[in-house]
Design a protein around this motif. Structure first.
Motif, short mmCIF file in Angstrom:
data_model
loop_
_atom_site.label_atom_id
_atom_site.label_comp_id
_atom_site.label_asym_id
_atom_site.label_seq_id
_atom_site.Cartn_x
_atom_site.Cartn_y
_atom_site.Cartn_z
N SER A 16 75.87 77.38 -34.30
CA SER A 16 75.41 78.76 -34.06
C SER A 16 73.91 78.88 -34.19
O SER A 16 73.26 79.57 -33.40
N ILE A 17 73.36 78.22 -35.19
CA ILE A 17 71.91 78.28 -35.39
C ILE A 17 71.20 77.64 -34.20
O ILE A 17 70.25 78.20 -33.66
N ASN A 18 71.68 76.49 -33.78
CA ASN A 18 71.05 75.81 -32.65
C ASN A 18 71.18 76.61 -31.36
O ASN A 18 70.28 76.61 -30.53
N ALA A 19 72.31 77.31 -31.19
CA ALA A 19 72.54 78.03 -29.93
C ALA A 19 71.94 79.43 -29.94
O ALA A 19 71.30 79.84 -28.97
N ASP A 20 72.17 80.18 -31.01
CA ASP A 20 71.89 81.62 -30.96
C ASP A 20 71.00 82.18 -32.06
O ASP A 20 70.54 83.31 -31.94
N PHE A 21 70.83 81.47 -33.14
CA PHE A 21 70.07 82.03 -34.26
C PHE A 21 68.68 81.39 -34.37
O PHE A 21 68.14 81.23 -35.44
N ASN A 22 68.12 81.04 -33.25
CA ASN A 22 66.79 80.45 -33.30
C ASN A 22 65.78 81.46 -32.75
O ASN A 22 66.15 82.45 -32.13
N LEU A 23 64.52 81.19 -32.94
CA LEU A 23 63.46 82.13 -32.57
C LEU A 23 63.43 82.39 -31.06
O LEU A 23 63.29 83.54 -30.64
N ASP A 24 63.59 81.35 -30.25
CA ASP A 24 63.56 81.56 -28.80
C ASP A 24 64.67 82.51 -28.35
O ASP A 24 64.44 83.41 -27.54
N PHE A 25 65.87 82.33 -28.89
CA PHE A 25 66.99 83.20 -28.54
C PHE A 25 66.73 84.63 -29.00
O PHE A 25 66.95 85.58 -28.26
N ILE B 175 63.84 86.17 -29.61
CA ILE B 175 62.77 86.80 -28.83
C ILE B 175 63.29 87.20 -27.45
O ILE B 175 63.00 88.28 -26.95
N LYS B 176 64.11 86.33 -26.85
CA LYS B 176 64.68 86.63 -25.53
C LYS B 176 65.53 87.89 -25.61
O LYS B 176 65.41 88.80 -24.78
N LYS B 177 66.43 87.98 -26.62
CA LYS B 177 67.31 89.14 -26.77
C LYS B 177 66.49 90.40 -27.06
O LYS B 177 66.78 91.47 -26.52
N LEU B 178 65.48 90.30 -27.89
CA LEU B 178 64.62 91.45 -28.20
C LEU B 178 63.89 91.91 -26.94
O LEU B 178 63.82 93.12 -26.67
N GLY B 179 63.39 90.97 -26.17
CA GLY B 179 62.71 91.32 -24.93
C GLY B 179 63.63 92.03 -23.95
O GLY B 179 63.26 93.04 -23.33
N GLU B 180 64.87 91.53 -23.83
CA GLU B 180 65.85 92.18 -22.95
C GLU B 180 66.14 93.61 -23.40
O GLU B 180 66.21 94.53 -22.58
N PHE B 181 66.29 93.80 -24.70
CA PHE B 181 66.58 95.13 -25.21
C PHE B 181 65.39 96.07 -24.99
O PHE B 181 65.56 97.22 -24.59
N CYS B 182 64.18 95.58 -25.23
CA CYS B 182 62.99 96.43 -25.06
C CYS B 182 62.79 96.83 -23.59
O CYS B 182 62.34 97.93 -23.30
N ARG B 183 63.15 95.94 -22.67
CA ARG B 183 63.03 96.27 -21.25
C ARG B 183 64.08 97.28 -20.82
O ARG B 183 63.84 98.12 -19.97
#
Length: 169
Positions: A107-116, A118-126
């Motif tokens: 889970s950490i490698n797939a979804d709980f990392n900084l790149d993931f 930031i991507k999710k935060l960016g999607e939500f902000c857009r």
């Protein structure tokens, strides 16, 4: 006690890594409250960093992840029998603890990392949106929940005052 199970005081952040790396799993319990629903349990995040399966109280977004991803076991608030059963289950099943640790790592490698994140935060902000399909506590209904709790408290106080006045001081 003090051989296999240790109760510790709050440790400074710099000293926690050794504790997490030496442990088999972690237990984090808390009461059901507004604070609980809004809290991000750093202690649980630290345990997940250490790849420790977590036994925790349900009711937070992180406990939902633990349950859904099989990163540990969630229990109901104040359910001592359920807590005892969860601890016993992990103590009696090293294979289960190992599988949960692997689930945490995946889970950490797939979804709980900084790149993931930031991507999710960016999607939500857009494209911000409130998921109407979820019946979960969010910041958006915090005010309504607070007002309901205030009404309940006021009703309780009024009821006690009424009883005292009726029965006499």
């Amino acid at each position: 006690l003090n051989k296999y199970i240790f109760f510790t005081d709050w440790l400074p952040h710099d000293d926690r890594d050794a504790m997490y790396l030496e442990s088999d799993f972690c237990v984090v319990t808390y009461y059901d409250s507004i604070e609980t629903k809004l809290a991000y349990r750093t202690r649980i995040a630290d345990c997940l960093w250490g790849r420790l399966p977590v036994i925790c109280t349900e009711g937070t977004s992180l406990s939902d992840e633990i349950e859904n991803r099989k990163l540990g076991i969630t229990i109901r608030t104040k359910d001592h029998d359920e807590l005892k059963a969860a601890i016993t289950r992990l103590l009696d099943s090293p294979k289960l603890v190992k599988q949960m640790s692997k689930n945490i790592d995946d889970s950490i490698n797939a979804d709980f990392n900084l790149d993931f994140s930031i991507k999710k935060l960016g999607e939500f902000c857009r494209k911000p949106k409130i998921d109407q399909g979820k019946n979960k506590f969010t910041v958006f209904n915090f005010i309504e929940e607070k007002e309901n709790r205030n009404r309940e408290l006021k009703d309780t106080v009024n009821s006690k005052e009424h009883t005292i006045n009726y029965l006499g001081k």
